[in-house]
Design a protein around this motif. Structure first.
Motif, short mmCIF file in Angstrom:
data_model
loop_
_atom_site.label_atom_id
_atom_site.label_comp_id
_atom_site.label_asym_id
_atom_site.label_seq_id
_atom_site.Cartn_x
_atom_site.Cartn_y
_atom_site.Cartn_z
N LEU A 92 39.42 36.04 -21.93
CA LEU A 92 37.78 35.75 -21.38
C LEU A 92 37.89 35.48 -19.86
N HIS A 93 39.01 35.01 -19.42
CA HIS A 93 38.92 34.53 -17.86
C HIS A 93 38.15 33.39 -17.77
N LEU A 94 38.41 32.39 -18.56
CA LEU A 94 37.55 30.99 -18.15
C LEU A 94 38.45 29.80 -18.92
N PRO A 95 38.16 28.73 -18.38
CA PRO A 95 39.05 27.56 -18.99
C PRO A 95 38.97 27.27 -20.23
N GLN A 96 40.16 26.62 -20.99
CA GLN A 96 40.16 26.40 -22.39
C GLN A 96 39.03 25.38 -22.67
N GLU A 97 38.92 24.46 -21.75
CA GLU A 97 37.94 23.37 -22.01
C GLU A 97 36.55 23.82 -22.11
N ASN A 98 36.23 24.85 -21.38
CA ASN A 98 34.84 25.54 -21.34
C ASN A 98 34.52 26.38 -22.48
N LEU A 99 35.51 26.96 -23.10
CA LEU A 99 35.48 27.61 -24.44
C LEU A 99 35.31 26.83 -25.28
N ILE A 100 35.93 25.64 -25.63
CA ILE A 100 35.72 24.81 -26.55
C ILE A 100 36.38 23.60 -26.10
N THR A 101 35.79 22.32 -26.42
CA THR A 101 36.55 21.20 -25.94
C THR A 101 37.63 20.69 -26.86
N HIS A 131 26.22 27.65 -29.41
CA HIS A 131 26.38 28.78 -30.37
C HIS A 131 27.27 30.11 -29.98
N TRP A 132 27.40 30.21 -28.70
CA TRP A 132 28.43 31.03 -28.16
C TRP A 132 29.69 30.65 -28.47
N GLN A 133 30.00 29.34 -28.34
CA GLN A 133 31.35 28.94 -28.52
C GLN A 133 31.53 28.99 -30.04
N ILE A 134 30.77 28.67 -30.89
CA ILE A 134 31.03 28.91 -32.25
C ILE A 134 31.20 30.43 -32.77
N GLU A 135 30.72 31.22 -31.90
CA GLU A 135 30.81 32.68 -32.23
C GLU A 135 32.37 33.23 -31.81
N GLN A 136 32.68 32.67 -30.61
CA GLN A 136 34.02 32.79 -30.20
C GLN A 136 35.12 32.37 -30.98
N VAL A 137 34.99 30.94 -31.45
CA VAL A 137 36.12 30.18 -31.81
C VAL A 137 36.19 30.00 -33.30
N ALA A 138 35.16 30.20 -33.98
CA ALA A 138 35.24 29.79 -35.30
C ALA A 138 36.14 30.79 -36.02
N PRO A 139 36.07 31.98 -35.80
CA PRO A 139 37.08 32.77 -36.46
C PRO A 139 38.62 32.59 -36.19
N LEU A 140 38.58 32.03 -35.24
CA LEU A 140 40.08 31.82 -34.65
C LEU A 140 40.69 30.32 -35.52
N LEU A 141 39.49 29.30 -35.58
CA LEU A 141 40.00 28.45 -36.38
C LEU A 141 40.09 28.29 -37.88
N TYR A 142 39.08 29.33 -38.34
CA TYR A 142 39.17 29.64 -39.65
C TYR A 142 40.43 30.17 -40.17
N ARG A 143 41.21 30.94 -39.28
CA ARG A 143 42.49 31.65 -39.55
C ARG A 143 43.67 30.47 -39.58
#
Length: 424
Positions: free
Chosen positions: A366-375, A406-418
């Motif tokens: 996504l070309h953004l820092p990890q800490e901005n994607l999710i803390t 909301h946008w962070q949850i949409e992007q990250v939740a599937p990864l964490l669930y797996r």
């Protein structure tokens, strides 16, 4: 014509020189003067009333910046506020002469504020009555858009092609009168913020990240003031060297004594007594002022009265009963340090490793820092104490409970669930 276009058209505002070869990126154009010149410093109620009227009648968003005197004065109060708005031009407001800017804040209610690194300036602006109802943070926008350097100068240069003057960001802004070069620097800080905001909005929209940014901006604008730090003396630089509770008590007493003096004299605590000196005294537990003088930071140039007040703080700590000594560390409000996970909970360590790898890979795509994607703290908490029998919905709920947007949850939740459900 935008401010940037007008500036580029005015050759008196840039340096001279021939055009670069076609295969070389053009050098940034130095901004030498604000478009309308350096505005007068507003330091009276009458002048402030004129600024309020002008900015209330302006149009579009308002660029806002504030200068503090960090390292010189106690606290983080604002010593200059800069504003710019279409139809109003630029203004420099002195919060010393005009300590209540709530009228200006009210005039701008409902207007989008453009700030660079908003969380740094909002506390001092709030103190003088200025709180935005909506904002656009150009630094955060740069992070989300994937720019590697997001300082204001770097952003203006990379996005707009202009270079801002450097060198006055760390000066003592409590100085009065403020020198003209400092005022020029301050006015230029808001000169192109509106142009920068518009360009970044276009770039975020092109990348499909504009809604993400708007969520982030809304979260910043609606966030309550941060609560006071608990036991701030524990943040003394070098505290990791202090192991014994009696020594910790010395740090606490010296820190509190220094803080009282700094507050009373309105100077930076570091100018009263350095952190290194506090740690030296805590480790040595000097018996008297003669022993204290031999320590780094308490040299012969320190007056006897000062030495006596610091020794008195040491003596107070040494006289405390054991029941009143500070505990070795603050109780952890969350999971333990990740380095301890492998021993404490190997399954949690495996979840964290998988989650970190997935988040890192997504942030890179996504070309953004990890800490901005999710803390990182949110990831640690979910991995340490995941929902029982995790489902996609329960993981989303857990992230929302820790403040994820909301946008962070949409992007990250599937990864964490797996990561939470894969076999150990």
């Amino acid at each position: 014509m935008t401010d940037a276009q007008e500036t580029a058209a005015d050759t008196s505002l840039r340096t001279t020189g021939g055009a670069p070869p076609d295969d070389v990126a053009p050098a940034p154009i130095p901004l030498l003067e604000p478009r309308e010149g350096i505005p007068p410093v507003v330091a009276s109620d009458d002048a402030l009333a004129g600024v309020i009227a002008a900015f209330a009648a302006g149009s579009g968003p308002v660029a806002v910046d504030a200068e503090r005197a960090s390292g010189y004065r106690y606290g983080q109060r604002a010593y200059l506020v800069q504003l710019r708005r279409d139809g109003a031009g630029s203004a420099l407001v002195d919060p010393v002469g005009c300590p209540d800017l709530s009228g200006l804040g009210e005039a701008l209610r409902g207007t989008e504020w453009i700030l660079h690194a908003a969380t740094q300036d909002l506390p001092c602006l709030r103190e003088i009555g200025m709180t935005p109802t909506g904002l656009f943070d150009t630094e955060l926008a740069g992070r989300l858009a994937g720019f590697p350097r997001v300082g204001l100068g770097a952003m203006v240069e990379n996005v707009l092609g202009y270079s801002l003057e450097k060198g006055h960001s760390a000066v003592d802004w409590s100085t009065r009168p403020l020198p003209e070069p400092w005022l020029r620097y301050a006015a230029l800080d808001v000169e192109l913020l509106i142009d920068l905001r518009n360009a970044l909005e276009d770039e975020l929209d092109r990348q499909g990240k504009l809604e993400w940014a708007q969520e982030e901006f809304s979260a910043i604008a609606s966030a309550p003031p941060a609560p006071p730090r608990q036991d701030p003396w524990r943040r003394t630089s070098g505290m990791h060297k202090v192991r014994r509770r009696r020594q910790m008590a010395v740090v606490r007493e010296l820190w509190n004594a220094r803080d009282q003096i700094a507050r009373r004299r309105d100077i930076s605590p570091g100018k009263v007594l350095g952190d290194a000196a506090i740690i030296e005294a805590a480790l040595a537990l000097p018996a008297d002022t003669q022993a204290l003088t031999a320590l780094t930071g308490f040299g012969p140039r320190m007056g006897r009265r000062q030495l006596e007040q610091w020794q008195a703080a040491v003596d107070r700590a040494k006289a405390l009963p054991d029941t009143e000594l500070p505990q070795p560390g603050q109780a952890l409000a969350g999971p333990p340090p990740p380095r301890a996970w492998a021993d404490k909970d190997p399954a949690a360590a495996a979840r964290l490793s998988a989650s970190r790898a997935a988040v890192s890979a997504l942030a890179e795509r996504l070309h953004l820092p990890q800490e901005n994607l999710i803390t990182p703290d949110t990831v640690r908490r979910v991995c340490w104490e995941p929902p029982k029998n995790p489902t996609p919905e329960s993981v989303e709920s857990a992230l929302a409970g820790y403040g994820a947007r909301h946008w962070q949850i949409e992007q990250v939740a599937p990864l964490l669930y797996r990561a939470l459900t894969q076999p150990s």
